[in-house]
Write a protein that holds these residues in place. Sequence first.
Motif, PDB file in Angstrom:
ATOM      1  N   UNK A   1     -41.097   8.967-113.918  1.00  0.00           N
ATOM      2  CA  UNK A   1     -41.009   8.592-112.532  1.00  0.00           C
ATOM      3  C   UNK A   1     -40.977   7.063-112.451  1.00  0.00           C
ATOM      4  N   UNK A   2     -40.031   6.539-111.727  1.00  0.00           N
ATOM      5  CA  UNK A   2     -39.930   5.090-111.577  1.00  0.00           C
ATOM      6  C   UNK A   2     -40.953   4.603-110.552  1.00  0.00           C
ATOM      7  N   UNK A   3     -41.175   3.294-110.544  1.00  0.00           N
ATOM      8  CA  UNK A   3     -42.134   2.724-109.591  1.00  0.00           C
ATOM      9  C   UNK A   3     -41.656   2.980-108.165  1.00  0.00           C
ATOM     10  N   UNK A   4     -40.365   2.859-107.919  1.00  0.00           N
ATOM     11  CA  UNK A   4     -39.800   3.096-106.586  1.00  0.00           C
ATOM     12  C   UNK A   4     -40.030   4.547-106.155  1.00  0.00           C
ATOM     13  N   UNK A   5     -39.794   5.477-107.054  1.00  0.00           N
ATOM     14  CA  UNK A   5     -39.997   6.892-106.748  1.00  0.00           C
ATOM     15  C   UNK A   5     -41.475   7.182-106.477  1.00  0.00           C
ATOM     16  N   UNK A   6     -42.357   6.565-107.250  1.00  0.00           N
ATOM     17  CA  UNK A   6     -43.792   6.756-107.056  1.00  0.00           C
ATOM     18  C   UNK A   6     -44.226   6.229-105.687  1.00  0.00           C
ATOM     19  N   UNK A   7     -43.697   5.091-105.281  1.00  0.00           N
ATOM     20  CA  UNK A   7     -44.022   4.537-103.972  1.00  0.00           C
ATOM     21  C   UNK A   7     -43.494   5.420-102.846  1.00  0.00           C
ATOM     22  N   UNK A   8     -42.295   5.954-103.031  1.00  0.00           N
ATOM     23  CA  UNK A   8     -41.742   6.863-102.027  1.00  0.00           C
ATOM     24  C   UNK A   8     -42.601   8.121-101.914  1.00  0.00           C
ATOM     25  N   UNK A   9     -43.063   8.644-103.052  1.00  0.00           N
ATOM     26  CA  UNK A   9     -43.918   9.824-103.055  1.00  0.00           C
ATOM     27  C   UNK A   9     -45.239   9.533-102.340  1.00  0.00           C
ATOM     28  N   UNK A  10     -45.837   8.383-102.638  1.00  0.00           N
ATOM     29  CA  UNK A  10     -47.091   8.002-101.990  1.00  0.00           C
ATOM     30  C   UNK A  10     -46.898   7.842-100.484  1.00  0.00           C
ATOM     31  N   UNK A  11     -45.788   7.244-100.087  1.00  0.00           N
ATOM     32  CA  UNK A  11     -45.490   7.082 -98.656  1.00  0.00           C
ATOM     33  C   UNK A  11     -45.354   8.438 -97.979  1.00  0.00           C
TER      34      UNK A  11
END
Length: 108
Positions: A1-11
């Motif tokens: 999981x990329x950092x961008x994907x992780x941030x989107x998931x958290x959001x």
Amino acid sequence: MTQHTALEQAAQWLKDADGIVVCAANGLSMAAGFAILRPGSRFDSRFSDFVQKYGIRTPLQGLQTSFPRPEEFSRFYSRLLTGSTMTSRFRLSCARCAPSAACTRPLC
């Protein structure tokens, strides 16, 4: 999981949540202007009667004081809750009051 994907998931998790619990230490309250561990002029002015009568200099010290009567503790605690920076500056969202609305009860 990329950092961008992780941030989107958290959001998405935050967006879908019914509520959010923030666990923090004294730094969060100090950032809001409410120092519970060290003496300050705001506490001294609001609690001058407790400072003079019991030598209490901080909210934490007041909460740990053995007052001679339960009413004295109740008076201290009530003033602490109703006039604190944390309850007057911030309004927490509460599903019980109205989802996505600012709760008007400080301890809801």
